[in-house]
Design a protein around this motif. Structure first.
Motif, PDB file in Angstrom:
ATOM      1  N   ARG A  91       0.628  -0.811   0.154  1.00  0.00           N
ATOM      2  CA  ARG A  91       0.128   0.116  -0.644  1.00  0.00           C
ATOM      3  C   ARG A  91       0.711   1.117  -0.181  1.00  0.00           C
ATOM      4  O   ARG A  91       2.321   1.342   0.872  1.00  0.00           O
ATOM      5  CB  ARG A  91      -0.851  -0.282   1.386  1.00  0.00           C
ATOM      6  CG  ARG A  91      -2.229  -0.889   1.477  1.00  0.00           C
ATOM      7  CD  ARG A  91      -2.603  -0.801   2.259  1.00  0.00           C
ATOM      8  NE  ARG A  91      -3.612   0.280   2.122  1.00  0.00           N
ATOM      9  CZ  ARG A  91      -4.169   0.622   3.511  1.00  0.00           C
ATOM     10  NH1 ARG A  91      -4.546  -0.420   4.556  1.00  0.00           N
ATOM     11  NH2 ARG A  91      -5.108   2.151   3.212  1.00  0.00           N
ATOM     12  N   THR A  92       0.228   1.995  -0.269  1.00  0.00           N
ATOM     13  CA  THR A  92       0.958   3.136  -0.890  1.00  0.00           C
ATOM     14  C   THR A  92       0.374   4.273  -0.556  1.00  0.00           C
ATOM     15  O   THR A  92      -0.604   3.857  -0.223  1.00  0.00           O
ATOM     16  CB  THR A  92       1.675   3.518  -2.004  1.00  0.00           C
ATOM     17  OG1 THR A  92       0.805   4.008  -2.967  1.00  0.00           O
ATOM     18  CG2 THR A  92       2.270   2.615  -2.457  1.00  0.00           C
ATOM     19  N   MET A  93       0.177   5.644  -0.253  1.00  0.00           N
ATOM     20  CA  MET A  93      -0.842   7.108   0.046  1.00  0.00           C
ATOM     21  C   MET A  93      -1.183   6.891  -1.441  1.00  0.00           C
ATOM     22  O   MET A  93      -1.966   7.387  -1.555  1.00  0.00           O
ATOM     23  CB  MET A  93       0.883   8.128   0.419  1.00  0.00           C
ATOM     24  CG  MET A  93       1.671   8.578   1.313  1.00  0.00           C
ATOM     25  SD  MET A  93       1.817  10.052   1.474  1.00  0.00           S
ATOM     26  CE  MET A  93       3.072   9.860   0.107  1.00  0.00           C
ATOM     27  N   GLY A 146      -9.418  -1.899   4.509  1.00  0.00           N
ATOM     28  CA  GLY A 146      -7.809  -2.103   5.002  1.00  0.00           C
ATOM     29  C   GLY A 146      -7.476  -3.123   4.457  1.00  0.00           C
ATOM     30  O   GLY A 146      -6.314  -3.414   4.617  1.00  0.00           O
ATOM     31  N   LYS A 147      -7.746  -4.354   4.128  1.00  0.00           N
ATOM     32  CA  LYS A 147      -7.666  -6.166   3.952  1.00  0.00           C
ATOM     33  C   LYS A 147      -7.653  -5.935   2.759  1.00  0.00           C
ATOM     34  O   LYS A 147      -8.054  -5.576   1.929  1.00  0.00           O
ATOM     35  CB  LYS A 147      -7.916  -6.846   5.091  1.00  0.00           C
ATOM     36  CG  LYS A 147      -8.766  -7.003   6.408  1.00  0.00           C
ATOM     37  CD  LYS A 147      -7.646  -6.197   7.640  1.00  0.00           C
ATOM     38  CE  LYS A 147      -8.355  -5.924   9.235  1.00  0.00           C
ATOM     39  NZ  LYS A 147      -7.378  -5.170   9.425  1.00  0.00           N
ATOM     40  N   ASP A 154      -4.155   4.289  -1.285  1.00  0.00           N
ATOM     41  CA  ASP A 154      -4.798   4.919   0.353  1.00  0.00           C
ATOM     42  C   ASP A 154      -5.824   5.536  -0.253  1.00  0.00           C
ATOM     43  O   ASP A 154      -6.632   5.346  -0.386  1.00  0.00           O
ATOM     44  CB  ASP A 154      -4.091   5.387   1.143  1.00  0.00           C
ATOM     45  CG  ASP A 154      -3.328   4.086   2.280  1.00  0.00           C
ATOM     46  OD1 ASP A 154      -3.500   3.066   2.161  1.00  0.00           O
ATOM     47  OD2 ASP A 154      -2.451   5.203   3.236  1.00  0.00           O
ATOM     48  N   ALA A 155      -5.144   6.169  -1.137  1.00  0.00           N
ATOM     49  CA  ALA A 155      -6.134   8.492  -1.014  1.00  0.00           C
ATOM     50  C   ALA A 155      -7.523   7.148  -2.214  1.00  0.00           C
ATOM     51  O   ALA A 155      -8.488   7.247  -1.872  1.00  0.00           O
ATOM     52  CB  ALA A 155      -5.405   8.750  -2.461  1.00  0.00           C
ATOM     53  N   LEU A 214      -8.190   3.764  -2.150  1.00  0.00           N
ATOM     54  CA  LEU A 214      -9.181   2.872  -1.471  1.00  0.00           C
ATOM     55  C   LEU A 214     -10.190   4.006  -0.812  1.00  0.00           C
ATOM     56  O   LEU A 214     -11.407   3.439  -0.360  1.00  0.00           O
ATOM     57  CB  LEU A 214      -7.866   2.645  -0.481  1.00  0.00           C
ATOM     58  CG  LEU A 214      -8.624   1.097   0.125  1.00  0.00           C
ATOM     59  CD1 LEU A 214      -9.381  -0.247  -0.275  1.00  0.00           C
ATOM     60  CD2 LEU A 214      -7.590   0.978   1.277  1.00  0.00           C
ATOM     61  N   ILE A 215      -9.552   4.810  -0.002  1.00  0.00           N
ATOM     62  CA  ILE A 215     -10.508   5.656   1.021  1.00  0.00           C
ATOM     63  C   ILE A 215     -11.927   6.370  -0.047  1.00  0.00           C
ATOM     64  O   ILE A 215     -12.722   6.558  -0.068  1.00  0.00           O
ATOM     65  CB  ILE A 215     -10.281   6.923   1.574  1.00  0.00           C
ATOM     66  CG1 ILE A 215      -9.146   6.328   2.260  1.00  0.00           C
ATOM     67  CG2 ILE A 215     -11.129   7.267   2.622  1.00  0.00           C
ATOM     68  CD1 ILE A 215      -9.331   5.331   2.791  1.00  0.00           C
TER      69      ILE A 215
END
Lengths: 586, 586
Positions: free
Chosen positions: B2-4, B328-329, B7-8, B10-11
């Motif tokens: 995972r990276t920043m 998040g998994k 993450d973005a 995914l959110i």
């Protein structure tokens, strides 16, 4: 820390080739791994570690081994608080005088109070104050949620340095609204923490459904904010650890206890204080009180004990060393009368007896903080009453401003009021319970300040201030009189930290907090007296909230809705945007 | 990883601001965190991760989102094997053709087979072969237990380099007897591994009481060797994870299933194969077979599923990413008909559908091993029959020697026999089932060899050899005829690894294993044919053991009692000391 040498000694004791140091024999053992209660069990230690456990450890007992006959009393693992706030009010040494005697042997503390005001050097000094104490401390690195943009986010290099330390077990609580509103402030810290295989402590108060899931998707691994069983259930289902809070900020255990009947696996339930006040600590004790209360709330005793031992250890990946009584684990154990009575008659921490029958036998170490840590109020000059004047742009006789209105003792809302302008300056209206509130940065950089207004605080005269305020690097001061406000701030500057109540040009109560401007070095009993004096002094000025200092210091916080204040202006937590005092013309 | 950026995204999906990639809707969800079975659940992914889970994920579904209607079928987390032996026989790519279709999405493999024969470069090449596959691999660093002193213990610098890697989750199995007998060989590795917060995988076969506790006191965190429920209970009480083994080496689940009725917390119970043969893999499947068998053995279905998902993830500290279905998994999920029927109708790994109804839809990657990895039989010259001659000191007509006697197909004992000396050389006695056994180091350094005798192996003529032998850097060869023994070894040298049966100067069966001399690159079906041919060829030479190749290759091992052989001599595992062939005069 275990070494090859200590390993060799430990194995020798386990095998009976060398005598152990301390044996507890003839105990009922609460085995938190299997959930069993086993009679006739004994344990023998080597140094700080457990060498062997079972029906007979006679092979490990020599003439020099100290033997305690439990006579059928119950032995449980040392208790763990997974979310404490030790960088607040007490020093660790003073805290431990009272907290360590009840059976708590490990504490995971937040550090969010230290870093903003004292940076990495302050953090390291704080961590040093936790080391070599009768019990063990772990800490989380601060995620640095703040309504002040200048105080938001931890420096990435500092975070990496902290994460590399063994006692840093994760990144501390990141309030979900802040993460949702300013994800860019936290993504790198989350990524770095995940890469270090340490936890991301959560704070999802009030979040549910989609927003909760989006927050947890960052890899957040816990929350200590649920106040009802259904909130607990929702979070457990989403795969995080839920800490049931029973401390001085909130007491949620009785309400949440309904979770015990919901038929869910309890392995991810944890008991925590989220910080405890000096008064509560003295009156009720520490983690032993929480476990007892869980049992009184009809949790199964073994489940209750697991919630303060193994479950916490597993959450933080510390179960290799703490959380249960087994060979190779640290010798943290507590004798209690029976599994339903959490009253420590003997506390063993790191293999050493530190307390018996409620009396501490090991002296907490008094840490000498650095000169820098003791001089954190970096205001170059005293302030004056004029510093709290609010010049109004233009030439009107009145101005419409955003005002913090108290809704409860902690919750506020934004109201817009039109107030008179006198001599170009905005006028408060103490007669109508509208007084000034100011925040003066003491660090970052020192001197920047912002003055606004608060309604419903109750102050009829004088002023009250504190250098220990939530999520900020500011001194916060509320006053019905600017001269008294200035005196408050200047007295805090002299004390290098503390809380002060001033009325009529005179300091009427004060509580010095010279360590980082947030921690007292006084004995707990003195601290309680000073806090009572402060409370009474503020009440005497008209404030009716149950804990008026708490009301004051949460006004800068980033977690409790809605309108908050910092040196940069007002922030409504609904959107997290910084606003000026004056409303734009519409 | 995972990276920043991920993450973005995914959110955004979790919040419904961007469409997800894959949604599974209308499923019964086995929530391994709470232990609940929840109806009417849906999941949506973003890339490799789960974005949201719940009754409605419609907000995350866009026109491009692939939607699978589960129609009430059951969704469980991807299965995990916590103790596999992937550096053996198969390449990962070939293994996965069959293993990945049944619902296994993560495997933790030992690497003890690679390192001794190929060192750190070989390890890195092996780890590279596991990367970028349809499912995910983790590995343990080898602890390097061996009866050969030269092959014992991993180089500390190599270990540290391995422990720093994300996919290395611990130190692999350290046989307890070896640790007890030679603790100095393992202490540094244990210390370094603990300091890295990774696990110490255990191997405590047959240990109990004091010796077991002394072994676990090092911080050993698991064992997969119990064969009875009481052994499981003893280990659970001592705070370790117990892996119930049901694979090709042993099948312990039916016997151990009694643990389900012992009233103990199951959170530290794990199902594992400890390696699976090509034949069993094809006939029965992989982890899905184990979970089904646990259910058939009357484990609660949710408990059985937890034992192959969350419990494994928690043991290795991987529950931040695998082991459950939550935001998040990693998106590792398996659709099965119902919670009692572990038959994968759809397997999602890393957010990608990799199999449906038992058919693999994602192609395993074929790894190109380095030239060094493919040339690991470093014997400079062919061997000759003379190399297996055993000169006898002195001038006697007979000599008393230590002989390996087969007690079962795997267990051996030490017997002392007096054998004739002919022309100064020790004579075997094939007519009485006493034949020669030799071990020839192929690496460390190449060429060192030792020849002994074995009784009860059953070989009437010819020879059999393998370059893949347990816990060694040797080719092991048993033969009734020295010329055939030499041919065996030389054929292995030509093949650069493999197993060979020779009779009457002719190769009668062979199985090439060119990768590190231990892994075949042939398709599974070919491998099975070759193994059958080997087995039949050895049986044809008189060996009656059920798996004669297994009998052969365990003769160098460090775990199964008692008398074993390596290039340095004979070792009786009772004391772990290296002995010469000849008994001292008494």
């Amino acid at each position: 820390m275990r070494t090859m040498q200590s390993d060799a000694k430990l194995i020798d004791v386990a095998l009976g080739r060398a005598p152990g140091d301390l044996a507890i024999v003839n105990a009922r053992l609460v085995n938190v791994y299997t959930g069993e209660i086993l009679d006739g069990q004994s344990v023998c230690t080597s140094g700080a570690w457990i060498a062997c456990v079972g029906e007979d450890v006679g092979h490990a007992i020599g003439p020099q081994t100290q033997v305690i006959d439990a006579a059928g009393a119950t032995l449980i693992p040392g208790l763990i608080d997974g979310h404490a706030h030790l960088a607040w009010l007490f020093t660790a040494g003073e805290f431990l005088r009272h907290a360590a005697r009840g059976g708590t042997t490990s504490i995971v503390t937040e550090t969010l109070e230290v870093y903003p005001v004292a940076g990495l050097p302050g953090m390291l000094d704080f961590l040093a104050s936790l080391a070599d104490q009768p019990i063990r401390f772990f800490a989380t690195a601060p995620s640095m949620v703040s309504i002040s943009r200048a105080a938001t986010g931890i420096d990435p290099a500092d975070l990496r340095q902290l994460l590399a330390r063994d006692e840093i077990v994760g990144l501390g609580e990141s309030y979900w609204q802040a993460v949702a509103q300013h994800p860019e402030d936290y993504r790198l810290a989350f990524t770095d923490t995940r890469a270090s295989r340490k936890t991301l402590e959560g704070h999802s108060a009030g979040a549910r459904g989609i927003k909760l899931q989006a927050y947890l998707a960052y890899g957040i691994s816990s929350c200590h904010e649920p106040i009802k069983a259904d909130e607990v259930l929702e979070r457990l289902r989403l795969g995080i650890y839920v800490m049931i809070r029973e401390g001085s900020i909130r007491r949620d255990l009785a309400e949440i206890a309904a979770i015990r009947d919901m038929g869910v696996d309890s392995r991810r339930l944890i008991l925590t204080t989220d910080g405890i006040s000096p008064e509560d600590l003295l009156a009720m004790g520490y983690m032993e009180y929480l476990v007892q209360k869980a049992i009184d709330c009809e949790f199964d005793p073994v489940t209750a004990i697991q919630m303060a031992t193994l479950n916490v250890a597993e959450h933080f990946g510390l179960d290799d060393r703490i959380g249960g009584i087994a060979p190779g684990k640290l010798a943290d154990m507590v004798l209690i009368p029976d599994p339903r009575t959490i009253r420590a008659t003997c506390v063993v921490s790191n293999g050493r007896i530190i307390a018996r029958d409620g009396r501490l036998e090991a002296s907490p170490r008094k840490h000498e903080f650095t000169a820098e840590s003791l001089n954190s109020i970096r205001l170059a000059e005293p302030v004056g009453a004029d510093d709290f004047s609010v010049p109004v742009p233009g030439h009107g006789s009145s101005a419409t401003v955003r005002v913090i209105e108290m809704v409860t003792d902690l919750v506020t809302r934004e109201v817009r009021l039109t107030l008179p302008v006198i001599g170009g300056m905005l006028a408060a209206d103490p007669a109508n319970d509208i007084v000034k509130i100011a925040t003066i940065d003491r660090t970052n950089p020192p001197g920047r300040s912002f003055t606004g207004l608060i309604k419903g605080f109750g102050l009829r005269s004088g002023a009250v201030a504190s250098s220990a305020a939530w999520d900020t690097t500011c001194i916060v001061v509320v006053g019905a009189d600017e001269t008294d406000m200035a005196l408050c701030v200047n007295r805090i500057r002299e004390l290098q930290g503390g809380a002060v109540v001033v009325d009529g040009g005179r300091v009427v109560a004060e509580l010095p907090m010279p360590v980082f401007g947030i921690i007292s070095e006084a004995p707990l009993e003195t601290l309680i007296d000073q806090r009572r004096a402060l409370r009474e002094a503020i009440s005497g000025l008209g404030v009716v909230f149950p804990d008026p200092m708490l009301t004051l210091i949460t006004l800068t916080g980033g977690a409790i809705p809605y309108l908050r204040i910092c040196e940069e202006g007002l922030v409504n937590l609904k959107d997290g945007l910084t606003m000026d005092l004056f409303c734009a013309e519409e």
